[in-house]
Design an enzyme around this catalytic site. Structure first.
Site, short mmCIF file in Angstrom:
data_model
loop_
_atom_site.label_atom_id
_atom_site.label_comp_id
_atom_site.label_asym_id
_atom_site.label_seq_id
_atom_site.Cartn_x
_atom_site.Cartn_y
_atom_site.Cartn_z
N MET A 21 22.16 -28.03 46.37
CA MET A 21 20.99 -28.93 46.41
C MET A 21 19.78 -28.16 46.92
O MET A 21 19.75 -27.71 48.06
CB MET A 21 21.27 -30.15 47.29
CG MET A 21 22.18 -31.18 46.63
SD MET A 21 22.40 -32.65 47.64
CE MET A 21 23.49 -32.04 48.92
N CYS A 107 19.44 -27.41 35.89
CA CYS A 107 18.20 -27.87 36.54
C CYS A 107 17.27 -28.49 35.49
O CYS A 107 16.96 -27.86 34.48
CB CYS A 107 17.49 -26.72 37.24
SG CYS A 107 15.94 -27.28 37.98
C1 LIG Z 1 17.87 -32.87 46.20
C2 LIG Z 1 18.75 -32.32 45.13
C3 LIG Z 1 18.66 -30.99 44.81
C4 LIG Z 1 19.52 -30.44 43.83
N1 LIG Z 1 19.45 -29.11 43.58
C5 LIG Z 1 20.35 -28.53 42.73
C6 LIG Z 1 20.40 -27.12 42.57
O1 LIG Z 1 19.65 -26.36 43.20
N2 LIG Z 1 21.32 -26.64 41.68
C7 LIG Z 1 22.17 -27.44 40.96
O2 LIG Z 1 22.99 -26.94 40.18
N3 LIG Z 1 22.16 -28.77 41.13
C8 LIG Z 1 21.28 -29.34 42.00
N4 LIG Z 1 21.30 -30.69 42.21
C9 LIG Z 1 22.32 -31.50 41.51
C10 LIG Z 1 23.55 -31.70 42.40
O3 LIG Z 1 24.21 -30.48 42.67
C11 LIG Z 1 24.56 -32.68 41.77
O4 LIG Z 1 25.05 -32.14 40.57
C12 LIG Z 1 23.94 -34.04 41.49
O5 LIG Z 1 23.14 -34.48 42.57
C13 LIG Z 1 25.00 -35.10 41.22
O6 LIG Z 1 25.94 -35.15 42.27
P1 LIG Z 1 25.87 -36.22 43.50
O7 LIG Z 1 25.83 -37.59 42.90
O8 LIG Z 1 27.12 -35.92 44.29
O9 LIG Z 1 24.63 -35.93 44.28
C14 LIG Z 1 20.45 -31.26 43.15
C15 LIG Z 1 20.51 -32.61 43.46
C16 LIG Z 1 19.68 -33.15 44.44
C17 LIG Z 1 19.81 -34.62 44.78
#
Ligand SMILES: Cc1cc2nc3c(=O)[nH]c(=O)nc-3n(C[C@H](O)[C@H](O)[C@H](O)COP(=O)(O)O)c2cc1C
Length: 345
Positions: A21, A107
């Site tokens: 994240m 991304c």
């Molecule tokens: C604040 C934020 C920043 C994120 N940054 C990245 C990142 O740098 N690289 C990436 O592959 N995914 C990024 N994601 C996606 C998350 O890794 C994840 O795939 C997505 O939030 C869904 O999972 P969750 O519902 O458990 O949050 C980001 C998500 C959030 C909310």
């Protein structure tokens, strides 16, 4: 279920992963989650780091490669679109001590996709193939890839992309079951994650909407899926991986009380102090304190007070006082305490 996972030559002890994240999963946050969740957490992944900045010796970018032994095993995620530059960046990442190099293909941010990186790579299979192959050839640690479902609803190509990155040498794949166009709207498609897992031999991990320990247990049962990533749920509950472990083992999930939450905040403060310049430090610290009161009665008042606190110590003190009185306020409102932001109360 929870089990060890072999990612190329690296064995990680569980298949539960802290999702990358941006702006969140730096060394301090990863260390905090490792501390709170312990051995149930198999792997932590960094925020994405620009290959461009790494290879141009940008000091701010290079500082994002900080790794501490206490958080291992750790994967560092890089993004970019030029195969040679990505390979050069991967070498630096390996030298910085990463256990895995992860390639970002998910991304959705315009400034990233416009330059050919992130989710845009899913629309350019030849370029993606070349990126994975060259990164793979550049380092001896395992290389993994994180993708989305596809660009939009009419071009869902996760299965084809998975086959391609497997052939190019990726050792594991994470799938966030939303398209680029969806951003974070709608819900993640876990059936797609299962279809991807059925199509390749490398481990496939699912990502998206694992909001609490119970959801994780359901997702771990998805056929063929090797493990899962948890992102947003860890923002205010760094104990979530431990709670999943408890549930799977038939124990009551660990329920952090006010003292645990204040201790976690103090630890985060110390970890941030190690790593961040003053200005950025206060913002990150306040953000964490504000997340810790999410869902509690009168949280808005607490957030306002912490937001205008003059010092780090004052933020910590306000949080402690607020959490200590949270039970009384909930009773006064004659409703059950809502799920506290940093875990069950
Ligand atoms: C604040 C934020 C920043 C994120 N940054 C990245 C990142 O740098 N690289 C990436 O592959 N995914 C990024 N994601 C996606 C998350 O890794 C994840 O795939 C997505 O939030 C869904 O999972 P969750 O519902 O458990 O949050 C980001 C998500 C959030 C909310």
């Amino acid at each position: 279920m929870i089990r060890p996972l072999d990612i190329g030559t690296l064995r990680v002890e569980t298949n539960l992963v802290l999702s990358p994240m941006s702006g969140v999963t730096d060394c301090a946050f990863r260390s905090l989650v490792r501390h709170c969740s312990g051995a149930a957490l198999g792997l932590v992944v960094s925020e994405f780091v620009a290959a461009e900045g790494i290879t141009r010796d940008n000091q701010r970018t290079l500082s994002m490669l900080r790794i501490e032994d206490r958080e291992r095993p750790v994967s560092i995620q890089i993004f970019g679109s030029e195969p040679t530059r990505m390979a050069d960046a991967a070498r630096v990442v390996e030298q910085a001590g990463a256990d895995i190099v992860d390639i970002n293909c998910g991304c959705p941010a315009p400034k990233v996709v416009r330059r050919g990186g992130g989710a845009e790579l899913m629309r350019q299979p030849e370029r993606l193939e070349s990126v994975v192959r060259q990164v793979r050839e550049a380092v001896s640690v395992p290389v993994t890839v994180k993708i989305r479902a596809g660009w939009d609803q009419d071009s869902v190509n996760a299965v084809e992309v998975a086959r391609l990155v497997e052939q190019a040498g990726a050792c594991a794949l994470a799938v966030h079951g939303r398209t680029r166009v969806q951003l974070y709207n709608g819900s993640a498609d876990w059936e797609l994650v299962e279809r991807v897992a059925a199509a390749v031999d490398i481990p496939v991990l699912g990502s998206g909407d694992v909001v609490e320990a119970g959801t994780a247990v359901e997702r771990l049962a998805a056929p063929g899926v090797s493990g899962l990533l948890i992102g947003r749920a860890a923002l205010d509950n760094p104990w979530i991986f431990r709670q999943v472990g408890d549930l799977v083992a038939g124990r009551l999930p660990f329920a952090p009380g006010p003292a645990d939450k204040v201790a976690a905040l103090k630890l985060f403060r110390d970890l941030l102090r190690e790593t961040l310049p003053d200005q950025a430090f206060m913002g990150r610290y306040r953000g964490m304190a504000c997340r810790a009161v999410k869902g509690l009665p009168e949280a808005a008042t607490a957030r306002r007070r912490m937001g205008s606190a003059a010092s780090v110590d004052e933020v910590t003190q306000l949080l402690g006082e607020f959490l200590a009185g949270a039970g009384d306020r909930a009773e006064a409102q004659q409703e059950p305490v809502a799920e506290p932001a940093m875990g069950a109360g």
